[in-house]
Write an enzyme that holds these catalytic residues in place. Structure first.
Site, PDB file in Angstrom:
ATOM      1  N   LYS A 192      30.643  45.666  45.619  1.00 53.92           N
ATOM      2  CA  LYS A 192      31.894  45.483  44.755  1.00 53.92           C
ATOM      3  C   LYS A 192      31.510  43.764  44.428  1.00 53.92           C
ATOM      4  CE  LYS A 192      36.093  44.070  45.105  1.00 53.92           C
ATOM      5  NZ  LYS A 192      36.101  43.385  43.895  1.00 53.92           N
ATOM      6  N   GLU A 268      31.275  36.051  55.752  1.00 58.12           N
ATOM      7  CA  GLU A 268      31.105  34.772  55.388  1.00 58.12           C
ATOM      8  C   GLU A 268      32.267  34.389  54.887  1.00 58.12           C
ATOM      9  OE1 GLU A 268      28.469  33.473  56.217  1.00 58.12           O
ATOM     10  OE2 GLU A 268      26.786  34.974  56.447  1.00 58.12           O
ATOM     11  N   CYS A 302      30.852  27.257  49.604  1.00 62.75           N
ATOM     12  CA  CYS A 302      31.745  27.499  50.950  1.00 62.75           C
ATOM     13  C   CYS A 302      30.994  26.659  51.913  1.00 62.75           C
ATOM     14  CB  CYS A 302      31.338  28.834  51.606  1.00 62.75           C
ATOM     15  SG  CYS A 302      29.730  29.307  51.558  1.00 62.75           S
ATOM     16  N   GLU A 406      40.529  24.329  52.597  1.00 61.07           N
ATOM     17  CA  GLU A 406      39.388  24.210  51.750  1.00 61.07           C
ATOM     18  C   GLU A 406      39.941  24.093  50.347  1.00 61.07           C
ATOM     19  OE1 GLU A 406      37.513  28.213  51.331  1.00 61.07           O
ATOM     20  OE2 GLU A 406      35.419  27.186  51.321  1.00 61.07           O
TER      21      GLU A 406
HETATM   22  N1  LIG Z   1      33.114  31.730  51.285  1.00 62.11           N
HETATM   23  C1  LIG Z   1      33.082  31.740  50.000  1.00 62.11           C
HETATM   24  O1  LIG Z   1      31.969  31.767  49.530  1.00 62.11           O
HETATM   25  C2  LIG Z   1      34.102  31.728  49.147  1.00 62.11           C
HETATM   26  C3  LIG Z   1      35.450  31.380  49.516  1.00 62.11           C
HETATM   27  N2  LIG Z   1      36.450  31.279  48.693  1.00 62.11           N
HETATM   28  C4  LIG Z   1      37.790  30.783  49.038  1.00 62.11           C
HETATM   29  O2  LIG Z   1      38.815  31.721  48.798  1.00 62.11           O
HETATM   30  C5  LIG Z   1      39.897  30.919  47.665  1.00 62.11           C
HETATM   31  C6  LIG Z   1      40.322  32.031  47.013  1.00 62.11           C
HETATM   32  O3  LIG Z   1      39.313  32.795  46.208  1.00 62.11           O
HETATM   33  P1  LIG Z   1      39.604  34.335  45.812  1.00 62.11           P
HETATM   34  O4  LIG Z   1      38.907  34.599  44.757  1.00 62.11           O
HETATM   35  O5  LIG Z   1      41.252  34.615  45.873  1.00 62.11           O
HETATM   36  O6  LIG Z   1      38.902  34.747  47.008  1.00 62.11           O
HETATM   37  P2  LIG Z   1      38.886  36.489  47.637  1.00 62.11           P
HETATM   38  O7  LIG Z   1      38.349  36.100  49.007  1.00 62.11           O
HETATM   39  O8  LIG Z   1      40.106  37.082  47.267  1.00 62.11           O
HETATM   40  O9  LIG Z   1      37.800  37.155  46.917  1.00 62.11           O
HETATM   41  C7  LIG Z   1      36.551  37.378  47.292  1.00 62.11           C
HETATM   42  C8  LIG Z   1      36.244  38.926  47.102  1.00 62.11           C
HETATM   43  O10 LIG Z   1      37.097  39.825  48.092  1.00 62.11           O
HETATM   44  C9  LIG Z   1      37.674  40.653  47.076  1.00 62.11           C
HETATM   45  N3  LIG Z   1      38.981  41.085  47.872  1.00 62.11           N
HETATM   46  C10 LIG Z   1      40.170  40.380  47.577  1.00 62.11           C
HETATM   47  N4  LIG Z   1      41.240  40.967  48.289  1.00 62.11           N
HETATM   48  C11 LIG Z   1      40.453  42.282  49.019  1.00 62.11           C
HETATM   49  C12 LIG Z   1      40.934  43.043  49.912  1.00 62.11           C
HETATM   50  N5  LIG Z   1      42.264  43.132  50.333  1.00 62.11           N
HETATM   51  N6  LIG Z   1      40.034  43.919  50.596  1.00 62.11           N
HETATM   52  C13 LIG Z   1      38.925  43.788  50.203  1.00 62.11           C
HETATM   53  N7  LIG Z   1      38.372  42.999  49.340  1.00 62.11           N
HETATM   54  C14 LIG Z   1      39.315  42.128  48.668  1.00 62.11           C
HETATM   55  C15 LIG Z   1      37.588  40.076  45.786  1.00 62.11           C
HETATM   56  O11 LIG Z   1      37.813  41.048  44.901  1.00 62.11           O
HETATM   57  C16 LIG Z   1      36.284  39.384  45.657  1.00 62.11           C
HETATM   58  O12 LIG Z   1      35.319  40.538  45.254  1.00 62.11           O
HETATM   59  C17 LIG Z   1      39.030  29.985  47.193  1.00 62.11           C
HETATM   60  O13 LIG Z   1      39.779  29.023  46.715  1.00 62.11           O
HETATM   61  C18 LIG Z   1      38.029  29.615  48.261  1.00 62.11           C
HETATM   62  O14 LIG Z   1      38.678  28.697  49.218  1.00 62.11           O
HETATM   63  C19 LIG Z   1      36.458  32.256  47.481  1.00 62.11           C
HETATM   64  C20 LIG Z   1      35.089  32.711  47.038  1.00 62.11           C
HETATM   65  C21 LIG Z   1      34.149  32.572  47.895  1.00 62.11           C
HETATM   66  N1  BAL Z   2      25.800  28.295  49.201  1.00 67.85           N
HETATM   67  C1  BAL Z   2      25.992  29.594  48.910  1.00 67.85           C
HETATM   68  C2  BAL Z   2      26.839  30.147  49.749  1.00 67.85           C
HETATM   69  C3  BAL Z   2      27.933  30.201  49.385  1.00 67.85           C
HETATM   70  O1  BAL Z   2      28.808  29.200  48.909  1.00 67.85           O
HETATM   71  O2  BAL Z   2      28.904  31.383  49.455  1.00 67.85           O
END
Ligand SMILES: NC(=O)C1=CN([C@@H]2O[C@H](COP(=O)(O)OP(=O)(O)OC[C@H]3O[C@@H](n4cnc5c(N)ncnc54)[C@H](O)[C@@H]3O)[C@@H](O)[C@H]2O)C=CC1
Ligand code: BAL
Length: 506
Positions: A192, A268, A302, A406
């Site tokens: 997804k 992650e 991240c 973050e």
């Molecule tokens: N570790 C990383 O690479 C990332 C960290 N983030 C962090 O999260 C913050 C918020 O971003 P969001 O877009 O709200 O992240 P999110 O964690 O909500 O989204 C990431 C993925 O999770 C899915 N998702 C959302 N709710 C879910 C649920 N209940 N069950 C299963 N999947 C679900 C979303 O559709 C998307 O595909 C950012 O500001 C950042 O701090 C966001 C994206 C990537």
């Molecule tokens: N640097 C790629 C890993 C991530 O930001 O989720």
């Protein structure tokens, strides 16, 4: 019947493409069962690009059935050599279509085409090559001698049906980190993408079919996290789930597993990664690495080195030079077309993320009254895109929200330390533990840092230059499990122990 394709034009590159908009199940694009769609917006303009189908619980179930049938009937009986051939076919197709895939990322995620988007594709090619070659190497068990009449052996076997949920900061790259590893290990997959960046993975699905993967081996289900993501987490016939995104949602994915079938979980999640600069560091090089480590991809990374601690004897010099480099190399002003080579920092992904980052900046400036430097003003009058100027806060106390949370934008906090022990205390004072960087010419100090920091990645005299052959993942609240390298396949294999009794009388 809803539109399952649309034509997209990218005049800057003279690219026109047929963009799929449906759910990809059994190698076909199909509508969602309730007709629900999601509109995707170009973050460079704030204008909608198109709408695609959004999966619900019924669609998730359909995809799981397809993936289960493909696993039991076809994929589990496919030789590892043949899996490698499919992945090699895919590699060739990605190579042929890399500019189109990068262009979709630029359009849908705002990634500067000539740097970020193309570099994502370079990494995707590297990892596809790596995983294609790994199919018969990382799945070996071992024999264990027990007694004169008994021994045991282990088999490394795929989980079966794997769900993967990916974020929007590296839409296709994060998908490929997970997908290629799971396929190399012999699993079937339902993946997804994030709501705001689903286009590249839908286009990529056309390459999966062309590469010859049998129907049901890879299924792409765009949809809302709270609906499709949640349904993947709680499904009783999914054997493993791998998630990249926020720590909060990572926790709920784990909870969903616990409340359903205890599916294996890899996470992650977020980070607040420190960079430590000792007084003996090569300052110019440290500054270049740290600037790239926070401003690249507009800070939506991240592993971004979002907290910098500098030894007090060189602190003022560091801050002065860092501001100069940020202004010279990373300013946003006047460069608002990510397809243009001059655009170095693209917009952030959405108006929600823009507001969130702006709130952090205002909190630092107005409430916490921190020293703030921006490479330019917010360019609100010049663009409707979600552009944020690189922002640097200095002399930030350890208790500041900006230093603890973050931000996921081009915002750096800088603070000072006196000695090694002081630096380690500050660096480890966080719930996160994803990555870290240390800059010093002292080999002993560098390796002491590697020993003492509680983080899954340590960069010595560099930052954020990850490599597909090296395991990646977090300590503490930054995650569970590892991806990339051999771990990228291992994480999709489970161990079966077989006891052999030779004393049996035939
Ligand atoms: N570790 C990383 O690479 C990332 C960290 N983030 C962090 O999260 C913050 C918020 O971003 P969001 O877009 O709200 O992240 P999110 O964690 O909500 O989204 C990431 C993925 O999770 C899915 N998702 C959302 N709710 C879910 C649920 N209940 N069950 C299963 N999947 C679900 C979303 O559709 C998307 O595909 C950012 O500001 C950042 O701090 C966001 C994206 C990537
Ligand atoms: N640097 C790629 C890993 C991530 O930001 O989720």
């Amino acid at each position: 019947m809803p539109n399952l394709y649309t034509n997209l034009e990218i005049p800057q590159l003279k690219i026109s493409l047929k963009q799929p908009l449906g759910l990809f199940i059994n190698n076909e694009f199909c509508p969602s069962s309730d007709g629900e769609t999601i509109e995707t917006v170009n973050p460079t303009t704030g204008e909608p690009i198109t709408s695609f189908q959004a999966a619900n619980e019924t669609d998730v179930d359909k995809a799981v059935k397809a993936a289960r049938a493909a696993f039991e009937n076809v994929w589990s009986k496919t030789s590892s050599e043949q899996r490698g051939i499919y992945l090699s076919n895919l590699l060739k197709l990605i190579e042929e279509e890399k500019d189109t895939l990068a262009a979709i990322e630029t359009l849908d995620a705002g990634k500067p085409f000539h740097s970020n988007a193309k570099e994502d594709l370079t990494q995707i090619l590297q990892l596809t090559r790596y995983f294609a070659g790994s199919v018969d190497k990382f799945n070996k068990g071992s024999t264990i001698p027990l007694t004169f009449e008994k021994f045991a052996y282990t088999l490394k076997v795929p989980f079966g049906v794997v769900a993967q949920i990916v974020p929007w900061n590296y839409p296709l790259a994060m998908a490929c980190w997970k997908l290629q590893g799971a396929l190399a290990a012999g699993n079937t997959v339902i993946i997804k993408p994030a709501e705001n960046t689903s286009l590249s993975l839908l286009y990529f699905a056309t390459l999966i079919k062309k590469a010859g993967f049998p129907p049901g081996v890879v299924n792409v289900l765009p949809g809302h996290g709270s609906v499709a993501g949640q349904a993947l987490g709680t499904h009783m016939d999914i054997d493993k789930i791998s998630f990249t995104g926020s720590t909060k949602v990572g926790g709920s994915v784990m909870e969903a597993s616990g409340q359903s079938n205890l599916k294996d979980v890899t996470l992650e999640c977020g980070g607040k990664s420190p960079a430590i600069v000792f007084e003996d560091a090569d300052l110019d090089k440290a500054i270049d690495w740290i600037a790239a480590g926070i401003f690249y991809n507009s800070g939506q990374n991240c592993t971004a080195n979002s907290r910098v601690y500098v030894q007090s004897s060189i602190y003022d010099k560091f801050v002065k030079k860092f501001k100069e480099i940020a202004k010279k190399d990373w300013d946003v002003s006047g460069k608002f077309d990510p397809f243009d080579e001059k655009c170095i920092i693209g917009p952030v992904i959405s108006s929600a993320q823009y507001d969130r980052i702006k709130e952090f900046i205002e909190l630092g400036e107005k409430e916490e009254k921190l020293n703030m430097f921006q490479t330019s003003e917010f360019p609100t009058k010049k663009t409707k895109g979600y552009f944020i100027p690189p922002t640097i806060f200095t002399d930030v106390p350890q208790t500041s929200k900006l230093l603890q949370e973050e931000i996921f934008g081009p915002v750096l906090v800088v603070s000072k330390f006196e000695n090694y022990d002081d630096a380690m205390k500050l660096a480890n004072d966080t719930y996160y533990g994803l990555a870290s960087a240390v800059f010093t010419r002292d080999v002993k100090k560098a390796h002491m840092f590697a020993r003492d920091i509680k983080a899954g990645t340590v960069w010595i005299n560099s930052s954020n230059d990850e490599d597909v052959t090296v395991p990646f993942g977090g300590f503490k609240m930054s995650g569970i499990g590892r991806e990339l390298g051999q771990s990228g396949v291992d994480t999709y294999l489970q161990t079966k122990a077989v006891h052999v009794n030779l004393s049996f009388d035939n």
